[in-house]
Design a protein around this motif. Sequence first.
Motif, mmCIF file in Angstrom:
data_model
loop_
_atom_site.group_PDB
_atom_site.id
_atom_site.type_symbol
_atom_site.label_atom_id
_atom_site.label_comp_id
_atom_site.label_asym_id
_atom_site.label_seq_id
_atom_site.Cartn_x
_atom_site.Cartn_y
_atom_site.Cartn_z
ATOM 1 N N ILE A 22 8.893 1.544 -2.604
ATOM 2 C CA ILE A 22 7.915 0.643 -3.212
ATOM 3 C C ILE A 22 6.858 1.542 -3.845
ATOM 4 C CG2 ILE A 22 6.301 -1.243 -2.839
ATOM 5 C CD1 ILE A 22 7.868 -1.875 -0.258
ATOM 6 N N ILE A 23 6.631 1.381 -5.150
ATOM 7 C CA ILE A 23 5.856 2.364 -5.905
ATOM 8 C C ILE A 23 4.675 1.709 -6.613
ATOM 9 C CG2 ILE A 23 5.981 4.117 -7.734
ATOM 10 C CD1 ILE A 23 8.991 4.302 -7.193
ATOM 11 N N GLY A 24 3.544 2.427 -6.627
ATOM 12 C CA GLY A 24 2.385 2.031 -7.421
ATOM 13 C C GLY A 24 1.810 0.685 -7.016
ATOM 14 N N GLU A 25 1.451 -0.129 -8.007
ATOM 15 C CA GLU A 25 0.776 -1.389 -7.740
ATOM 16 C C GLU A 25 1.649 -2.379 -6.970
ATOM 17 O OE1 GLU A 25 -0.713 -2.912 -11.409
ATOM 18 O OE2 GLU A 25 -2.269 -1.362 -11.594
ATOM 19 N N LYS A 26 2.954 -2.160 -6.961
ATOM 20 C CA LYS A 26 3.830 -3.029 -6.170
ATOM 21 C C LYS A 26 3.524 -2.912 -4.680
ATOM 22 C CE LYS A 26 7.705 -3.495 -9.358
ATOM 23 N NZ LYS A 26 9.171 -3.317 -9.560
ATOM 24 N N LEU A 27 2.880 -1.810 -4.278
ATOM 25 C CA LEU A 27 2.471 -1.673 -2.881
ATOM 26 C C LEU A 27 1.517 -2.800 -2.486
ATOM 27 C CD1 LEU A 27 1.910 2.187 -2.785
ATOM 28 C CD2 LEU A 27 3.552 0.949 -1.353
ATOM 29 N N VAL A 28 0.614 -3.136 -3.382
ATOM 30 C CA VAL A 28 -0.324 -4.221 -3.098
ATOM 31 C C VAL A 28 0.420 -5.551 -3.057
ATOM 32 C CG1 VAL A 28 -2.408 -5.401 -3.861
ATOM 33 C CG2 VAL A 28 -2.208 -2.915 -4.140
ATOM 34 N N GLU A 29 1.323 -5.753 -4.017
ATOM 35 C CA GLU A 29 2.096 -6.998 -4.069
ATOM 36 C C GLU A 29 2.935 -7.186 -2.802
ATOM 37 O OE1 GLU A 29 4.497 -7.044 -7.560
ATOM 38 O OE2 GLU A 29 2.859 -6.397 -8.876
ATOM 39 N N GLY A 87 2.283 -5.897 0.178
ATOM 40 C CA GLY A 87 1.514 -5.919 1.419
ATOM 41 C C GLY A 87 1.223 -4.569 2.036
ATOM 42 N N PHE A 88 0.982 -3.551 1.194
ATOM 43 C CA PHE A 88 0.621 -2.222 1.701
ATOM 44 C C PHE A 88 -0.664 -1.750 1.015
ATOM 45 C CE2 PHE A 88 5.221 -2.676 2.013
ATOM 46 C CZ PHE A 88 5.440 -2.365 3.351
ATOM 47 N N PRO A 89 -1.769 -2.459 1.228
ATOM 48 C CA PRO A 89 -3.005 -2.169 0.484
ATOM 49 C C PRO A 89 -3.633 -0.825 0.832
ATOM 50 C CG PRO A 89 -3.406 -3.807 2.190
ATOM 51 C CD PRO A 89 -1.929 -3.617 2.126
ATOM 52 N N LEU A 90 -3.501 -0.384 2.082
ATOM 53 C CA LEU A 90 -4.141 0.878 2.459
ATOM 54 C C LEU A 90 -3.431 2.071 1.824
ATOM 55 C CD1 LEU A 90 -4.984 0.278 6.239
ATOM 56 C CD2 LEU A 90 -6.468 0.007 4.241
ATOM 57 N N ILE A 91 -2.112 2.023 1.757
ATOM 58 C CA ILE A 91 -1.378 3.112 1.101
ATOM 59 C C ILE A 91 -1.798 3.210 -0.358
ATOM 60 C CG2 ILE A 91 0.907 3.980 0.452
ATOM 61 C CD1 ILE A 91 2.057 2.547 2.900
ATOM 62 N N TYR A 92 -1.891 2.056 -1.017
ATOM 63 C CA TYR A 92 -2.272 2.076 -2.427
ATOM 64 C C TYR A 92 -3.709 2.544 -2.602
ATOM 65 C CZ TYR A 92 -3.120 0.672 -7.217
ATOM 66 O OH TYR A 92 -3.449 0.690 -8.540
ATOM 67 N N ALA A 93 -4.608 2.105 -1.734
ATOM 68 C CA ALA A 93 -6.020 2.480 -1.867
ATOM 69 C C ALA A 93 -6.190 3.991 -1.826
ATOM 70 C CB ALA A 93 -6.844 1.818 -0.769
ATOM 71 N N VAL A 94 -5.489 4.648 -0.903
ATOM 72 C CA VAL A 94 -5.639 6.102 -0.777
ATOM 73 C C VAL A 94 -5.083 6.812 -2.004
ATOM 74 C CG1 VAL A 94 -4.949 8.132 0.543
ATOM 75 C CG2 VAL A 94 -5.606 6.038 1.742
ATOM 76 N N ARG A 100 -13.840 4.342 -1.929
ATOM 77 C CA ARG A 100 -15.197 4.834 -1.675
ATOM 78 C C ARG A 100 -15.606 4.668 -0.213
ATOM 79 N NH1 ARG A 100 -15.209 1.813 -6.620
ATOM 80 N NH2 ARG A 100 -14.949 0.047 -5.220
ATOM 81 N N PRO A 101 -16.532 5.480 0.247
ATOM 82 C CA PRO A 101 -17.139 5.229 1.553
ATOM 83 C C PRO A 101 -17.788 3.848 1.583
ATOM 84 C CG PRO A 101 -17.684 7.439 0.814
ATOM 85 C CD PRO A 101 -17.018 6.753 -0.338
ATOM 86 N N GLN A 102 -17.590 3.145 2.683
ATOM 87 C CA GLN A 102 -18.102 1.801 2.973
ATOM 88 C C GLN A 102 -17.341 0.691 2.246
ATOM 89 O OE1 GLN A 102 -22.439 1.766 2.753
ATOM 90 N NE2 GLN A 102 -22.528 2.699 4.782
ATOM 91 N N ASP A 103 -16.284 1.046 1.500
ATOM 92 C CA ASP A 103 -15.358 0.007 1.065
ATOM 93 C C ASP A 103 -14.696 -0.589 2.301
ATOM 94 O OD1 ASP A 103 -15.869 0.441 -1.589
ATOM 95 O OD2 ASP A 103 -13.964 1.423 -2.036
ATOM 96 N N VAL A 104 -14.294 -1.847 2.209
ATOM 97 C CA VAL A 104 -13.574 -2.495 3.307
ATOM 98 C C VAL A 104 -12.261 -3.048 2.752
ATOM 99 C CG1 VAL A 104 -13.571 -4.359 5.008
ATOM 100 C CG2 VAL A 104 -15.677 -3.075 4.565
ATOM 101 N N TYR A 105 -11.160 -2.723 3.432
ATOM 102 C CA TYR A 105 -9.835 -3.183 3.026
ATOM 103 C C TYR A 105 -9.191 -3.969 4.163
ATOM 104 C CZ TYR A 105 -10.087 0.060 -0.910
ATOM 105 O OH TYR A 105 -10.465 0.707 -2.054
ATOM 106 N N THR A 106 -8.379 -4.929 3.781
ATOM 107 C CA THR A 106 -7.584 -5.661 4.763
ATOM 108 C C THR A 106 -6.187 -5.054 4.798
ATOM 109 O OG1 THR A 106 -8.807 -7.702 4.353
ATOM 110 C CG2 THR A 106 -6.670 -7.905 5.453
ATOM 111 N N SER A 107 -5.795 -4.567 5.973
ATOM 112 C CA SER A 107 -4.525 -3.856 6.129
ATOM 113 C C SER A 107 -3.346 -4.825 6.171
ATOM 114 C CB SER A 107 -4.547 -3.050 7.433
ATOM 115 O OG SER A 107 -4.548 -3.947 8.545
ATOM 116 N N ARG A 108 -2.140 -4.265 6.163
ATOM 117 C CA ARG A 108 -0.945 -5.085 6.280
ATOM 118 C C ARG A 108 -0.964 -5.894 7.570
ATOM 119 N NH1 ARG A 108 4.053 -5.269 4.022
ATOM 120 N NH2 ARG A 108 5.712 -6.181 5.313
ATOM 121 N N LYS A 109 -1.549 -5.327 8.617
ATOM 122 C CA LYS A 109 -1.595 -6.005 9.920
ATOM 123 C C LYS A 109 -2.580 -7.165 9.925
ATOM 124 C CE LYS A 109 0.107 -5.394 14.167
ATOM 125 N NZ LYS A 109 1.563 -5.292 14.438
ATOM 126 N N GLY A 110 -3.438 -7.229 8.904
ATOM 127 C CA GLY A 110 -4.479 -8.251 8.882
ATOM 128 C C GLY A 110 -5.802 -7.747 9.410
#
Length: 467
Positions: free
Chosen positions: A189-196, A198-205, A295-305
Amino acid sequence: MSLPVLSDRPAMRFAQSDAPLPLYITEGGLPAALTEAQVAWAKAQGFTGALGQICVLPDAEGGLSAALFGWGSAASRARGRFHLARAATALPEGVWSLQGDLSSAASEEAALGWLLAGYAYERYAKAAAPKARLHCPAGLDAARLEAIAAGEALTRDLINTPANDMGPEELERAIKDLADQHGAELKSIIGEKLVEKGFPLIYAVGQASPRAPRLVEMRWGSEGPELTLVGKGVCFDTGGLNLKPGSSMGLMKKDMGGAATVLGLAHMIMALKLPLRLRVLVPTVENAVSGNAFRPQDVYTSRKGLTVEINNTDAEGRLVLADALAYADEENPDLVLCMATLTGAARVALGPDVPPFYTDDEDLAAALAEGAAQVADPLWRMPFWCPYEDKIEPGIADLDNAPAGGMAGSITAALFLRRFVTETEGFVHFDIYGWQPSAAPARPKGGVGQGARAILAALPAMLGLPA
């Protein structure tokens, strides 16, 4: 240019010979098999049997007849590993056969060390391989030891390759090569499809790098218990907006050492055809700096919720692992093993040679400790210390990726990862270094596998496999 993984390295294979030269392993007195002339020669050379001492013995015509290797005392041997690997690089050309009263475990360590001494990283410059070859000692499984050596060579090759030739795409290609070799299935799963997906943290990094982040998944085997290996694949870590100083960035090509190690272990498992179902997950990214960096102090919702506040962009490894571990946990496999070059705190506590591991399962811990001792692949258990749980709870979100204070950094990172494995009972996390700071027997300076051989030895006990 494709990565030269699992290449045929003659120096890392046992030699075949009808008449190998004897290499006598001796702790003190000289072997009874020596002639009077050989005894006189050894004494004239000052051979005492001290650890690592080598004495080549001539025949009557001045050619090679045998050699002596000092085995030293138990106390001297306890201060290192793979002592016989010194002979592999010091003896003259020929095929040698071990002669001496070694235990089965000592003989196996000696033989494997000899093979590992044949490793050299040669992508950019050639290196002279040892000319001395070893005949596999009687009673040992040559194919098994060669598979272990090949897996270790793969790990070292991957770590040693610099980031300009080892980005997420290149690491994915190396995994594909491994899958093709063993008939495993691969998907990514590559690039923006990670977000689609359900892998938002991998994409964010990985979003700040032009080299697209990805999650690579490999599956092999159709029967037996399910083993899932998760390896951190950060191909280079600048620290992100919390930029590392130059002194800390110099070795960051090795920040995918967890992925490299699980891939080496996966090769061992598949080459030996262990009766299990193997799943390998590698979240692979480059933690770069640009206008769209997280960025520091950004907040993300992980795959786990679970929500995660970013309090240091240099604590990125646990973020990519969090999504991958949540994905692994969804299948509730029999065992999840996570390997990562995760914290400097682990190095401060235990140094470069001894990786800590974390588990709540006493049986798994005992099996790993026994396996580590059996195959000279040291590990040390550290605690999931529950009183520190509040350190990873920032208040504004469920979790903090970088607790303030700087204390117990390896433990708090392990506690963070444990939050993402809730359905699987068998979970172990390894905080490895993946680097040999200076050359040692069987381990040249550079990338090195840690824990894979111990895990391999422990798998029968951990998963109920045949010994």
